[in-house]
Design an enzyme around this catalytic site. Structure first.
Site, PDB file in Angstrom:
ATOM      1  N   SER A 146      42.411   8.679 -15.019  1.00 23.45           N
ATOM      2  CA  SER A 146      41.403   8.038 -14.418  1.00 23.45           C
ATOM      3  C   SER A 146      41.827   7.198 -12.980  1.00 23.45           C
ATOM      4  O   SER A 146      40.794   6.914 -12.113  1.00 23.45           O
ATOM      5  CB  SER A 146      41.307   6.055 -15.808  1.00 23.45           C
ATOM      6  OG  SER A 146      42.597   5.898 -15.717  1.00 23.45           O
ATOM      7  N   LYS A 183      31.729   7.114 -20.389  1.00 25.08           N
ATOM      8  CA  LYS A 183      31.290   7.061 -19.006  1.00 25.08           C
ATOM      9  C   LYS A 183      30.318   8.056 -18.551  1.00 25.08           C
ATOM     10  O   LYS A 183      29.110   7.632 -18.486  1.00 25.08           O
ATOM     11  CB  LYS A 183      32.735   7.494 -18.463  1.00 25.08           C
ATOM     12  CG  LYS A 183      33.768   6.629 -18.879  1.00 25.08           C
ATOM     13  CD  LYS A 183      35.249   7.396 -19.561  1.00 25.08           C
ATOM     14  CE  LYS A 183      35.827   5.615 -18.650  1.00 25.08           C
ATOM     15  NZ  LYS A 183      37.764   5.630 -19.034  1.00 25.08           N
ATOM     16  N   HIS A 196      37.065  11.068 -18.574  1.00 23.68           N
ATOM     17  CA  HIS A 196      36.572  11.189 -17.687  1.00 23.68           C
ATOM     18  C   HIS A 196      35.914  12.987 -17.352  1.00 23.68           C
ATOM     19  O   HIS A 196      35.729  13.137 -16.677  1.00 23.68           O
ATOM     20  CB  HIS A 196      37.402  10.753 -16.501  1.00 23.68           C
ATOM     21  CG  HIS A 196      38.217  10.071 -16.358  1.00 23.68           C
ATOM     22  ND1 HIS A 196      37.263   8.439 -15.775  1.00 23.68           N
ATOM     23  CD2 HIS A 196      39.026   8.511 -17.313  1.00 23.68           C
ATOM     24  CE1 HIS A 196      37.321   7.579 -15.965  1.00 23.68           C
ATOM     25  NE2 HIS A 196      38.656   7.043 -16.369  1.00 23.68           N
TER      26      HIS A 196
HETATM   27  C1  LIG Z   1      38.145   4.612 -19.965  1.00 22.67           C
HETATM   28  C2  LIG Z   1      38.585   5.216 -20.518  1.00 22.67           C
HETATM   29  C3  LIG Z   1      39.521   5.240 -22.438  1.00 22.67           C
HETATM   30  C4  LIG Z   1      38.277   4.023 -22.383  1.00 22.67           C
HETATM   31  O1  LIG Z   1      37.123   4.156 -22.733  1.00 22.67           O
HETATM   32  P1  LIG Z   1      36.339   3.552 -23.457  1.00 22.67           P
HETATM   33  O2  LIG Z   1      34.828   3.901 -24.041  1.00 22.67           O
HETATM   34  O3  LIG Z   1      35.785   2.532 -21.655  1.00 22.67           O
HETATM   35  O4  LIG Z   1      36.673   2.024 -24.405  1.00 22.67           O
HETATM   36  C5  LIG Z   1      40.328   5.809 -23.078  1.00 22.67           C
HETATM   37  N1  LIG Z   1      40.697   6.459 -21.948  1.00 22.67           N
HETATM   38  C6  LIG Z   1      41.098   6.363 -20.549  1.00 22.67           C
HETATM   39  C7  LIG Z   1      41.748   8.106 -20.047  1.00 22.67           C
HETATM   40  C8  LIG Z   1      39.956   6.004 -19.664  1.00 22.67           C
HETATM   41  O5  LIG Z   1      40.041   6.128 -18.686  1.00 22.67           O
END
Ligand SMILES: *Cc1c(COP(=O)(O)O)cnc(C)c1O
Length: 401
Positions: free
Chosen positions: A189, A248, A217
């Site tokens: 990320s 996302k 991602h």
């Molecule tokens: C954003 C993210 C999460 C968490 O996801 P949310 O749905 O925003 O809680 C988990 N793992 C990674 C690698 C992330 O970037």
């Protein structure tokens, strides 16, 4: 005159003010900017109209009308709240349908939807390993993986970023643990680079370890069908536990785990974040189903994005802004421009904001000290003129050395 400072009584919470002062002094204070518009490439932030390179809405679905109308229609039929855990108040039809569609998309036996990707990681890791087990975790894994590892009470071995050879040494000998789990982000990320999934998958196989890959991602972005990096690398049958998020690229909220049927059944029985937490509103599943339909119907969202990311990376390199991950197996839409100190990253971000461009500075603890950066996140909705504006602004501002 009444002076409140004279009348303040000491409180056991006074340490909060001291700690916050220290954070701000170290340029590590965080505050929230008020957004007065829908998520998208152009937003109104603290009263200023800006082009935003900050969101994880890579496919531009968060504000797509199909999602809002699907949510509205589902809410009209199922109401808003889910009222309790799915085990208590019933597993609602829209979420069940979404799980079936996710499993079909990823070509797994089953999938399970959680309230967030964060909850999915914490809940899954703690359900899979415990005392007497060991987890091998990449040092730059997402905080939700780190927290899941800590909460699990398993032994945690943190391996150097992307270093499969280091891990191979550790995995060679039987470790005496009951179960072993390897866990990694697929597309990282904050670095925007990718894990050596092929090596990790064969290491997992050779050592009899479970393998959990977090595609947060990469979901919607990588692979011919957009399911993630596992698909792009052809490793579907070597990864036991696939995790993704609906929040996302899919523009909504929620997380999911996909894999064999017994995995999902185990999580329904043992995962505390699933059992002891209220289900998402059914309308969220309605919106996610609409997002999935768009991912299927409009593959150009991911192909145009990938092409744009490659070209932007090349142009940034020409300007002397070296991004991480330029030569990775997947030149991703997350483009981190390293600035060094937190102060340098903040200064660069401020200089861009003065030019109407919002590119957040990422500082510790999100990244290691000394590697503070600008994080450019591209979306399908950024057009050429927005990208040109970013490039010319970056050419103007002082590049930290
Ligand atoms: C954003 C993210 C999460 C968490 O996801 P949310 O749905 O925003 O809680 C988990 N793992 C990674 C690698 C992330 O970037």
């Amino acid at each position: 005159m009444f002076d409140p400072s004279e009348h303040r009584v000491a409180s056991p919470l006074d340490w909060l003010d001291d700690e916050l002062d220290q954070l701000r002094a170290a340029q590590l204070g965080r505050s929230r900017r008020l957004r007065a518009s829908a998520a998208g490439p152009e937003i109104r932030l603290d009263g200023q109209q800006v082009i935003s390179f900050a969101s994880n809405d890579y496919l531009g679905l968060a504000s797509h009308p199909n999602l809002a109308s699907a949510a509205r229609q589902t809410a009209e039929r199922f109401g808003w709240g889910a009222a309790a855990s799915p085990l208590v108040a019933g597993h609602d039809e829209p979420t069940a349908a979404l799980e079936a569609e996710l499993a079909a998309w990823l070509d797994t036996e089953a999938a399970l939807v959680f309230g967030s990707g964060y909850a999915a990681n914490v809940s899954t890791i703690t359900a899979l390993v415990g005392r007497g087990d060991v987890v091998y975790s990449d040092e730059t894994n997402h905080a939700s993986i780190i927290d899941g590892c800590r909460l699990s009470r398993a032994q945690v071995v943190v391996y150097p970023h992307g270093n499969a050879a280091w891990l191979a040494d550790r995995l060679e000998a039987p470790s005496g643990h009951r179960r072993r789990l390897i866990v990694t982000d697929s597309l990282f990320s904050m670095d925007g680079d990718v894990a050596p999934l092929e090596s990790l998958a064969s290491l997992a196989q050779a050592s009899g370890s479970m393998l959990l890959v977090d595609e947060a991602h990469a979901t919607g972005v990588c692979g011919a069908r957009g399911t993630g990096l596992i698909e792009a690398l052809g490793l579907e049958h070597l990864v036991d536990i696939r995790l993704g998020t609906l929040s996302k690229s899919l523009g909504g909220v929620g997380g999911f785990v996909a894999g064999r049927r017994s995995l999902v059944e185990w999580l329904v029985n043992r995962s505390r974040g699933y059992i002891f937490s209220t289900a998402l509103p059914p309308a969220c599943a309605g919106a996610s189903r609409a997002a999935l339909a768009l991912v299927h119907a409009e593959p150009q969202r991911r192909t145009v994005l990938a092409d744009r990311a490659r070209r932007l990376r090349a142009r940034l390199a020409k300007l002397g802004w070296l991004a991480i991950g330029n030569d990775a197996a997947w030149a991703s839409q997350i483009i981190p421009l390293i600035c060094g100190s937190a102060e340098a990253a903040l200064a660069a971000s401020r200089a861009l904001l003065e030019r109407g461009l919002y590119v957040p500075a990422i500082r510790p603890p999100s990244v290691a000290p000394g590697s503070s950066r600008l994080r450019v996140a591209l979306s399908y909705l950024h057009d050429e003129s927005m990208i040109e504006r970013l490039l010319s602004a970056l050419a103007e501002i002082d590049r930290p050395t």
